[in-house]
Design a protein around this motif. Sequence first.
Motif, PDB file in Angstrom:
ATOM      1  N   ILE A 182     -12.472 -16.065  -4.483  1.00 36.94           N
ATOM      2  CA  ILE A 182     -13.455 -16.341  -5.536  1.00 36.94           C
ATOM      3  C   ILE A 182     -12.874 -17.364  -6.508  1.00 36.94           C
ATOM      4  CG2 ILE A 182     -14.858 -15.336  -7.377  1.00 36.94           C
ATOM      5  CD1 ILE A 182     -14.634 -12.656  -5.921  1.00 36.94           C
ATOM      6  N   ARG A 183     -13.632 -18.404  -6.812  1.00 35.76           N
ATOM      7  CA  ARG A 183     -13.141 -19.511  -7.651  1.00 35.76           C
ATOM      8  C   ARG A 183     -12.749 -19.028  -9.040  1.00 35.76           C
ATOM      9  NH1 ARG A 183     -14.753 -22.041 -12.660  1.00 35.76           N
ATOM     10  NH2 ARG A 183     -14.125 -24.232 -12.593  1.00 35.76           N
ATOM     11  N   ASP A 184     -13.568 -18.178  -9.658  1.00 32.91           N
ATOM     12  CA  ASP A 184     -13.274 -17.697 -11.010  1.00 32.91           C
ATOM     13  C   ASP A 184     -11.974 -16.894 -11.044  1.00 32.91           C
ATOM     14  OD1 ASP A 184     -15.526 -18.882 -12.017  1.00 32.91           O
ATOM     15  OD2 ASP A 184     -16.768 -17.086 -11.878  1.00 32.91           O
ATOM     16  N   LEU A 201     -15.341 -19.708 -17.270  1.00 31.47           N
ATOM     17  CA  LEU A 201     -16.434 -18.796 -16.946  1.00 31.47           C
ATOM     18  C   LEU A 201     -17.796 -19.342 -17.357  1.00 31.47           C
ATOM     19  CD1 LEU A 201     -14.776 -15.444 -18.129  1.00 31.47           C
ATOM     20  CD2 LEU A 201     -14.526 -16.635 -15.952  1.00 31.47           C
ATOM     21  N   ILE A 202     -17.818 -20.319 -18.262  1.00 33.63           N
ATOM     22  CA  ILE A 202     -19.091 -20.826 -18.784  1.00 33.63           C
ATOM     23  C   ILE A 202     -19.797 -21.705 -17.765  1.00 33.63           C
ATOM     24  CG2 ILE A 202     -20.133 -22.253 -20.594  1.00 33.63           C
ATOM     25  CD1 ILE A 202     -17.857 -21.357 -22.414  1.00 33.63           C
ATOM     26  N   ARG A 203     -19.023 -22.574 -17.116  1.00 28.29           N
ATOM     27  CA  ARG A 203     -19.504 -23.442 -16.036  1.00 28.29           C
ATOM     28  C   ARG A 203     -20.263 -24.675 -16.524  1.00 28.29           C
ATOM     29  NH1 ARG A 203     -18.948 -20.686 -11.205  1.00 28.29           N
ATOM     30  NH2 ARG A 203     -18.626 -18.444 -11.415  1.00 28.29           N
ATOM     31  N   CYS A 226      -4.700 -18.620 -13.146  1.00 23.43           N
ATOM     32  CA  CYS A 226      -3.953 -19.746 -13.729  1.00 23.43           C
ATOM     33  C   CYS A 226      -3.792 -19.578 -15.239  1.00 23.43           C
ATOM     34  CB  CYS A 226      -4.656 -21.066 -13.421  1.00 23.43           C
ATOM     35  SG  CYS A 226      -4.739 -21.479 -11.671  1.00 23.43           S
ATOM     36  N   VAL A 227      -4.867 -19.110 -15.880  1.00 16.21           N
ATOM     37  CA  VAL A 227      -4.834 -18.924 -17.333  1.00 16.21           C
ATOM     38  C   VAL A 227      -3.896 -17.777 -17.715  1.00 16.21           C
ATOM     39  CG1 VAL A 227      -6.204 -18.297 -19.354  1.00 16.21           C
ATOM     40  CG2 VAL A 227      -7.129 -19.881 -17.672  1.00 16.21           C
TER      41      VAL A 227
END
Length: 686
Positions: free
Chosen positions: A346-348, A178-180, A354-355
């Motif tokens: 959405i990528r996030d 989420l930080i990018r 996955c997490v």
Amino acid sequence: MLGTKKNLLFPTYNIIALFMGLIIAAKLFRVDDNYYLGELLSIIALLAIGPLSIKRWSGIDICLGVISVYDIVSCCYSNCTNPSIQVAFSSVSFFIFYLIARQLFADAKAEKILLITSSVFVIIGVCLGISLFFLFQKSIKDAGFEGLYHFRFLYRPLNYYVNQWGTILIILLGWICLIRKYTSVLFFLLFLSIFLCFSRGAYLALGGFLILWLFFIPSWKEKIRMLIIAVASLIFVFLFYPKDCLTTLKMNSTTSQQKSSMVRIRSTQVALDTFCAGSNQLFGYGNGSYTFVLDKAINQDSRQMYTSFAPNLPIKLLIEKGIIGFCLYMCFFFIIAQYLWKNRDIRDTRAVFCVFCAVFIKEMTQADFFNIQFVWLVFYLQLAYLQRNDVSRVVAVDKEKFVLPSLAIIMYICWCMHSFLLKRNMGLCSKAFIAIEKANVGEAVRYIEQTSQQLPYLILRGWIYMQCYKVDKNEEYVKKAQAAWWKAHQCQPEDIHIEYLLNAYGNGCQKNIYGLKELSKKYPYNSLYSFALGEILYEENRKDEAMNFLIKAILYTPTILRTEFIENIKEHDLIYFQSLRKKLSALRPMDIDANEMARIGYIAYWCGNTKEARFYLRKAIEEFPSLSTPQRLLGNKKRYQLLKYGFFQKSSTSVYPIEERLDNDLLFIRFYGKKFQNWYGIPFGK
């Protein structure tokens, strides 16, 4: 996006975002908040920004709210009330943090402040964990050991067990997504930390994360980058620690790994059998009661090490929350999966999916989720982040704005009252234990009789009375102890140790012998019951019968040889002592199990058979070099001190460590102390 009102609250949002970042740091570093200011300030923050309208809650919001209510209700029937109340308080607190985060993530500035603030502390924590690993590695090497895998229990980053640390690192993968910014460096640090744990569960979870990442993330650049980082960190660890890395990757190559796998499988099967045969299948036995429910089935074997962790998350949910709670969580997971699928473009969303799958894989190897407040909180916050685009002009207004904060305040006040009473009773118990250590009977009785008439304090009250009897031999204290324990037994008949206290410390010998025989028959591998029975039989001059129970107890727990009872036999009944030693000298291992080798080696050493003892002890540490007592008996002082006290303990070069002499009371506390703490939420002692 929240309208004009949000613009007026812009500074408030930023301040609350900073506060939330500090809360995350406090949970990671386990900062003691004795006055629960974090929870109080979170309620004020929720009131300041206004909670989302209940009418517009998402399915995830509703599920989390229902879970919190269910946790509160479970306190009413839980077998372990204090731990259950603690879980309920945490559940409500994290739900409040979640509702705050739902609002914060809708504002770009607040989101940035929250992510950056928390990430700074996360990076510090991970770097400290890596630094501590190299101190751990140096200590192992200085002690003369080869390899690190068998000594992972000494590695305690930020005071977490290594398996717990692995779970934290896995959940942090989602936070980093989420930080990018600077994610390559952060991912490398996390992967490196995970590989340095040498935890099979963490390795499996990371493997699952990478496979899902390669499958679900559409960008080839992201796939290749993540794969390169993972391979680079693995190569780094493999170059310096090839043997430990290979041992972990093989999963089931060593005896300890095979035993660990068998214990998990057996625990799962026993838990299912216990649940199916139990009476609380619908609602479960309450939060924090897993080890209590399975104590008779699993933790009555003195040959096995006591553990407070469930083998996997589904089993823990089933035992503690019952069929209704289990179905509630299944519904919750289904709603999350549905939401993730709906927003799969959405990528996030894909990254967090996955997490979450990786965390679930990790939880299938050992249930740590609800034991680590940081993981619990970050999981909730990631759920809030996923729904950040759904927050649009749905802030509660008028009276509705005060509903949730008001309920939270009521919960907070109830928790503070409970905490005050808990600390007061704990303080009185501690003073009573200190007073009886000084042989001050009057003070000890005065303090202990001020405690509440509740289960854990009744057990401690009876214990203090018995210590008072040992000081001044007043039979009245025995009667008071029996009365307190009998009342405790009526409150909690499933706690088998209360039954032991009633029989082992009673004043009716025939009745006590019958009770202890029943306990020894039901739980033949519990050396505490066999030893107490052998001692009473010896005092009743039934020495031949006592011999069998004493030998069995010593075989399963050789440290019984250090008790005052055995020393008294040596001093006052030499013939019987020699007969006991002769029979103990004839004991041989039934199999090649390292722990049994260590026990037989200890007994042989005590009997004076040094050559035979060294043979068995060496065999034991060849398989399990982390066994501390064999290292001591073989003269490996530095190794023993490292294994016994950890690598921060400064060793003495002049004094060899001496084994502590035991008495029956200390032996009982060693068997029961951890269980008592887990079940009743207070220590057994000062």
